[in-house]
Design a protein around this motif. Structure first.
Motif: not given
Lengths: 500, 180
Positions: B91-92, B117, B123, B156-163, B165-166
């Motif tokens: 994270m993150w 996760n 990409y 790019q992270c594609l599994e939601f992991c909190g604030m 994430h994007a």
């Protein structure tokens, strides 16, 4: 065999039953509208038309997901109860207790999200809920999980009461499902489809909820005893086993409305058949073992489980296309139907289910999942069969019941306009998600790249049109359900029924 | 052509066929058939159902074989001897070693996570996903990929992991073979 009488006497809602049904449905349609507006807020934010802070976005996403799954379950439970009570002796206290536990659970979840700042989504994927990075506490996560547990306990209570009633009437769940007619024997033409579908849901979703309860309890132990770690892959398997069955059960509960109501509107019998029995028996197995398609990108998962996820995902198309959809369209064909609002929603619901399963099956293919997993393709296909499918099934019953007072199904001009808004807005909304997924737009992101914004705008426009229709339905249905029953209903006197 | 374009075409075709089937029935629904016509329609429906079952079965068997016989995910039972790139998500942010790789060289991304996760997605410079796997605490997922074009790719992270994430992304430089 389902009745061809439009408003049969044994479906009449009186006294506490009517209050309970109205509580379920008015709560559900109110929540659907609020949660849709929350969803639209997120799409507007992604489209850069409205600013939402990142932390608030994920709280809204957590609320939208948890709320929509729960409300879909709440409303389709009412669909199942409405029809199943005609065939077996359900206890009203179990139905009402489920509602009370749902509301208590909902309060825990709302407090956890909007006061405790929980933002780890409805999937509570271990160990994210206990890793709030200072944004929310472990106790907030515990409150969110406790809320889910309460809702699960309520569902189990309702299912166990229904299971006991079905077993009392049919001997065991296998006979209720009709397995004695899989290979031989004359099928009892009066064996209710509602009993078959309800039995399937009870078997599958009880297992799913128990799996969810296990992972929730394990996670709660981890909250209070952080040294006791869970295996992340095991937790994920249990979470998706629960999640998949819980949301899919809403389709199988909701479709009971179509089985029961469609023949009344077409005026054609819709008899139970051997393919129907096969379809539901197979679907019982499929829905229990198909969940690994959610874990295709977890390469550490045993390969046979991943392959099973694909094969069963593809197999699940057979019952939907060949039995439920084909059977319903055959029933509709050259029936001389006079279209009413409920029948429009029934056919739309089957289209939503059948068409939505196409992108779902494509995503449930290992090779495709490598480029589609966790893109907006996923909300594209599940919104397809939840908004246009499941919710349409629920709306069909709601509208049907609002007509019970005058024994006339609703069919006003405003209903037709609302339906057009719902259909067009819904299609634009889900196709925007699918188009975005095809362009690799990631799901669950508060901030979007500039090149992703056109589909966000398209989705926002579709959602706005859809919600306009839905707000009208919510007002129309709530008023319709709350209006006093006719004097003949109030006194319990037999009222004349019409059939088409 | 991207695989996504093929999937999109199949999806649009499939959904359109479903819509067409519904529209055909809906347009014929309002006119009531007499008993003789209804019996004939039922016989036609039975034949159509048999044909549909046959077609779906054919799609099921051929599609399963086509997509599974050359299984797209490598066996996870050990290193393949390909050039390894270790990837650790947290994270993150991402740790990627080495962070520059060559075209034409089969790469094994060994992906794991230190906390929650995450999703490890590659990409291309056009913003399309080439492949992905999950980054999971306690497990290492091995993803094989061979880059054919040089350029700046994005992890790019594609599994939601909190604030965060994007913004959890990382530039991956791919240089032409012999260019390092």
């Amino acid at each position: 065999m389902a009745s061809l009488t439009l408003y049969p006497e044994d479906e009449r809602l009186v006294g506490a039953s009517r209050v309970a049904f109205n509580l379920y449905m008015i709560t559900a349609i109110g929540l659907f509208v609020i949660l849709m507006i929350i969803g639209l807020t997120m799409r507007l934010s992604q489209a850069m038309w409205f600013e939402v802070q990142v932390d608030l976005f994920y709280k809204l996403l957590s609320m939208h997901g948890t709320g929509m799954v729960g409300t879909a379950a709440l409303s389709t439970t009412a669909v199942m109860w409405y029809f199943l009570r005609k065939y077996v002796n359900l206890h009203l206290w179990a139905f009402i207790t489920n509602y009370v536990l749902f509301m208590l659970g909902a309060v825990c979840i709302i407090v956890a999200i909007f006061i405790g700042d929980y933002g780890a989504l409805w999937t509570f994927l271990y160990p994210l809920p206990v890793n709030g990075m200072g944004l929310w506490s472990s106790y907030t996560a515990a409150l969110f999980m406790a809320g889910n547990l309460l809702i699960g306990v309520g569902s189990l209570l309702f299912y166990f009461d229904a299971a006991a009633a079905i077993i009392k009437k049919h001997g065991n769940l296998g006979r209720a499902l009709g397995v004695q007619w899989l290979f031989k024997g004359t099928i009892d033409p009066n064996h209710p489809k509602a009993v078959v579908a309800s039995t399937m849901v009870i078997i599958a979703n009880s297992l799913g909820i128990l799996a969810g309860a296990v992972v929730l309890v394990m996670s709660l132990i981890n909250v209070f005893y952080p040294d006791m770690h869970l295996d992340a892959l095991l937790a994920k398997n249990l979470t998706y086993w629960f999640g998949h069955m819980y949301i899919n059960a809403t389709i199988y509960m909701g479709v009971i409305a179509v089985y029961e109501l469609l023949p009344r509107y077409t005026g054609k019998p819709y008899a139970i058949s051997r393919p129907f029995i096969w379809s539901w028996s197979a679907s019982t197995l499929f829905v229990i073992i198909v969940y690994p398609h959610h874990l295709m990108m977890d390469f550490a998962q045993p390969q046979w489980l991943t392959i099973m996820g694909q094969v069963i995902s593809w197999s699940a198309g057979f019952p939907v296309f060949l039995v439920t959809t084909f059977g319903a369209l055959q029933n509709l064909h050259r029936s001389g139907i006079k279209w009413k609002t409920p029948s429009r929603f029934m056919i739309l619901s089957l289209f939503g289910w059948a068409a939505g399963i196409v992108p779902a099956i494509l995503d449930g293919t290992v090779r495709n999942n490598l480029v589609m997993h966790n893109t907006q393709w996923v909300p594209g296909h599940f919104h397809f069969y939840l908004v246009l499918g499941v919710l349409s099934m629920v709306l069909a019953l709601m509208f049907h019941v609002t007509g019970s007072r005058t024994q006339t199904p609703p069919n006003s001009s405003a209903d037709k306009i609302g339906f057009s808004f719902y259909l067009i807005g819904g299609l634009v909304f889900v196709l925007a998600f699918l188009a975005a997924g095809h362009m690799s737009v990631a799901r669950r992101m508060a901030t979007h790249l500039e090149q992703w914004i056109p589909t966000d705008k398209m989705g926002s426009i579709g959602a706005t049109i859809l919600i306009l229709g839905m707000i009208y339905f919510a007002v129309r249905i709530s008023i319709g359900l709350l209006r006093s029953p006719s004097s003949s209903q109030a006194t319990g006197a037999s009222s004349s029924s019409s059939s088409q | 052509m991207y695989l996504q374009d093929v999937i999109w075409t199949i999806a649009l075709t499939g959904m359109s066929l479903v819509a067409l089937g519904f529209l055909l029935i809906i347009f014929r629904a309002s006119k009531q058939a007499d008993e003789a016509t209804r019996a004939a329609s039922n016989a036609t429906a039975r034949k159509l159902k048999t044909w549909m079952f046959g077609i779906l079965l054919l799609i099921f068997v051929s599609g399963s074989w086509a997509t599974l016989h050359d299984y797209p995910i490598v066996f996870q039972d050990g290193s393949s001897g390909q050039q390894a790139v270790t990837v650790v998500g947290r994270m993150w942010s991402w740790d990627v070693i080495p962070d520059t790789i060559r075209t034409g060289v089969p790469i094994e991304f060994q992906v794991t996570s230190e906390d929650v996760n995450h999703g490890f997605a590659i990409y291309d410079p056009n913003g399309r996903i080439l492949s992905q796997t999950q980054a999971m605490p306690g497990y290492t997922n091995r993803l094989h990929y061979t880059f054919s074009q040089p350029g700046t790719y994005t992890i790019q992270c594609l599994e939601f992991c909190g604030m965060g994430h994007a913004p959890m992304s990382y530039p991956l430089e791919v240089v032409a073979k012999g260019g390092m």
